[in-house]
Design an enzyme around this catalytic site. Structure first.
Site, PDB file in Angstrom:
ATOM      1  N   LYS A  26      -0.698  42.374 -37.388  1.00 12.89           N
ATOM      2  CA  LYS A  26      -0.012  42.775 -37.652  1.00 12.89           C
ATOM      3  C   LYS A  26       0.198  43.462 -35.958  1.00 12.89           C
ATOM      4  O   LYS A  26      -0.499  43.081 -34.696  1.00 12.89           O
ATOM      5  CB  LYS A  26      -0.355  44.394 -38.381  1.00 12.89           C
ATOM      6  CG  LYS A  26      -0.392  43.846 -39.254  1.00 12.89           C
ATOM      7  CD  LYS A  26      -0.657  45.142 -40.628  1.00 12.89           C
ATOM      8  CE  LYS A  26      -0.228  44.760 -41.477  1.00 12.89           C
ATOM      9  NZ  LYS A  26      -1.082  45.542 -42.798  1.00 12.89           N
ATOM     10  N   ARG A  34      -7.398  41.746 -45.807  1.00  9.11           N
ATOM     11  CA  ARG A  34      -5.781  40.823 -46.994  1.00  9.11           C
ATOM     12  C   ARG A  34      -5.496  40.110 -45.791  1.00  9.11           C
ATOM     13  O   ARG A  34      -5.179  40.402 -44.523  1.00  9.11           O
ATOM     14  CB  ARG A  34      -5.179  41.882 -47.174  1.00  9.11           C
ATOM     15  CG  ARG A  34      -3.653  41.011 -47.720  1.00  9.11           C
ATOM     16  CD  ARG A  34      -2.814  42.135 -48.790  1.00  9.11           C
ATOM     17  NE  ARG A  34      -1.967  42.004 -48.590  1.00  9.11           N
ATOM     18  CZ  ARG A  34      -0.879  41.596 -47.474  1.00  9.11           C
ATOM     19  NH1 ARG A  34      -0.550  42.367 -46.931  1.00  9.11           N
ATOM     20  NH2 ARG A  34       0.536  41.223 -48.277  1.00  9.11           N
TER      21      ARG A  34
HETATM   22  N1  HH2 Z   1       0.453  45.337 -45.393  1.00  5.55           N
HETATM   23  C1  HH2 Z   1       1.589  44.119 -46.032  1.00  5.55           C
HETATM   24  C2  HH2 Z   1       1.168  44.135 -47.437  1.00  5.55           C
HETATM   25  N2  HH2 Z   1       0.984  44.498 -48.364  1.00  5.55           N
HETATM   26  N3  HH2 Z   1      -0.756  44.927 -49.068  1.00  5.55           N
HETATM   27  C3  HH2 Z   1      -2.764  45.666 -49.051  1.00  5.55           C
HETATM   28  N4  HH2 Z   1      -3.115  46.105 -49.578  1.00  5.55           N
HETATM   29  N5  HH2 Z   1      -2.345  46.309 -47.321  1.00  5.55           N
HETATM   30  C4  HH2 Z   1      -1.669  45.917 -46.776  1.00  5.55           C
HETATM   31  O1  HH2 Z   1      -1.872  46.320 -45.599  1.00  5.55           O
HETATM   32  C5  HH2 Z   1      -0.806  45.512 -46.559  1.00  5.55           C
HETATM   33  C6  HH2 Z   1      -0.236  45.298 -48.150  1.00  5.55           C
HETATM   34  C7  HH2 Z   1       2.243  43.560 -44.602  1.00  5.55           C
HETATM   35  O2  HH2 Z   1       1.684  42.874 -44.945  1.00  5.55           O
HETATM   36  P1  HH2 Z   1       2.278  40.944 -45.366  1.00  5.55           P
HETATM   37  O3  HH2 Z   1       2.170  40.539 -46.204  1.00  5.55           O
HETATM   38  O4  HH2 Z   1       2.091  40.306 -44.145  1.00  5.55           O
HETATM   39  O5  HH2 Z   1       3.753  41.384 -44.595  1.00  5.55           O
HETATM   40  P2  HH2 Z   1       5.810  41.923 -45.391  1.00  5.55           P
HETATM   41  O6  HH2 Z   1       5.133  42.961 -45.539  1.00  5.55           O
HETATM   42  O7  HH2 Z   1       7.167  41.748 -44.487  1.00  5.55           O
HETATM   43  O8  HH2 Z   1       5.850  40.914 -46.388  1.00  5.55           O
END
Ligand code: HH2
Length: 314
Positions: free
Chosen positions: A254, A289
């Site tokens: 992040k 995660r």
């Molecule tokens: N962060 C993201 C998505 N889902 N779920 C939980 N429980 N906690 C988090 O911190 C979280 C999440 C965002 O990250 P990412 O999936 O890598 O990116 P994107 O939203 O661009 O798909």
């Protein structure tokens, strides 16, 4: 409805016992509870690693890489070999400023992959969605966990999850991915996040979702400044103590990590992510995660082996 007015549940005895004195790293106890996800009970007696698999064109770090079904299955198998305890499948990016995807589009992205993973893997599968209709379809396709970054904002979500017996990740956020970065005004970020998460927990309770099915997540990067993210990671034990459920940390790649490291891009933040995970473990997180499963697994297992040993006065 005010998100600030809900009463907080009493802290659990174990959580109180685990509170640290300022400045010291408390030793971590084995047997820190469990998480019930459908027919499985996941013991939280060592760090749990949730591998991220985004089947989106636009996720901030792995967007577009796993849109092909075979690529997605290959990546999930790889994460299983690298030590993932479960796979979190997402069909909508929630990065700051992202636009919402329709429920039909999101379900069309995740459901075929879920079906394929159910047959290819013996790992629990989680669906990362804010939409009740997508959750229902994903649960029917074999998901064991619903990871809701909106903390049950969709009115139908709690009722979609309740009868399935699935596990539930309740994450804190404010607004939507399009608006959240303007919603970072907190009196005390840890207390306010705890109070707002307790509203989500109350919604789960009201739908009949047993507490043992729920884990909580402070929502790193969702309506938080870089400094607030650090404060939350430093205070995860307080969050667990206030709400009485284990905490999941989602810090992977992040922006606050990039900001701390002189602006390195998302693809170069895995070592920084490991740092955040180990710090989070020392401060009470039990689930992580991550994109880089191998790095997190190794770091967390070694850190856990050390941090479990009580610190002795000389
Ligand atoms: N962060 C993201 C998505 N889902 N779920 C939980 N429980 N906690 C988090 O911190 C979280 C999440 C965002 O990250 P990412 O999936 O890598 O990116 P994107 O939203 O661009 O798909």
């Amino acid at each position: 409805m005010s998100l600030h007015s809900a009463p907080l549940p009493a802290p659990s005895a174990r959580s109180i016992q685990a509170e640290s004195t300022p400045g010291s790293i408390p030793h971590l106890e084995a047997g820190t509870g469990h998480w019930r996800i459908r027919d499985r009970v996941m013991a939280l007696d060592r760090p749990v690693v949730m591998g991220i698999l985004n089947v989106t064109p636009d996720s901030f770090s792995d967007g577009g890489r796993f849109l092909d079904l075979d690529d997605a299955v290959r990546r999930a198998r790889e994460m299983a070999v690298q030590g993932a305890d479960l796979i979190d499948l997402g069909g909508e990016s929630t990065r700051p400023g992202s636009a919402e995807v329709s429920a039909d589009e999101e379900a069309a992205r995740v459901v075929p992959v879920l079906r394929a993973l159910r047959d290819a893997l013996d790992l629990p599968l989680s669906v990362d969605t804010r939409k009740a209709t997508v959750a229902r379809e994903a649960l029917a396709a074999g998901a064991q966990v619903v990871n809701d970054v909106s903390g049950l904002a969709d009115e139908g979500m709690a009722d979609a999850v309740a009868p399935s017996g699935a596990g539930l990740v309740l994450m804190h956020m404010r607004g939507t991915p399009a608006t959240m970065q303007g919603l970072t005004d907190y009196a005390d970020v840890v207390e306010d996040v705890a109070a707002e998460l307790s509203v989500s927990l109350a919604r789960a309770d009201a739908a009949g979702i047993a507490r043992e099915r729920v884990v909580l997540d402070p929502g790193i990067g969702f309506a938080k400044t870089a400094e607030q993210n650090l404060q939350l990671i430093a205070s995860l034990r307080r969050l667990e103590a206030r709400l009485g459920r284990p905490v999941l940390l989602g810090a992977s790649r992040k922006a606050f990590i990039g900001a701390l490291l002189g602006g390195v891009p998302a693809a170069e933040r895995d070592a920084g992510t490991v740092g955040a995970c180990v710090a989070g473990l020392a401060r009470g997180a039990r689930l992580f995660r991550v994109h880089d499963v191998r790095g997190a697994r190794q770091a967390l297992d070694v850190a856990w082996a050390v941090l479990r040993i009580p610190e002795r006065a000389p």
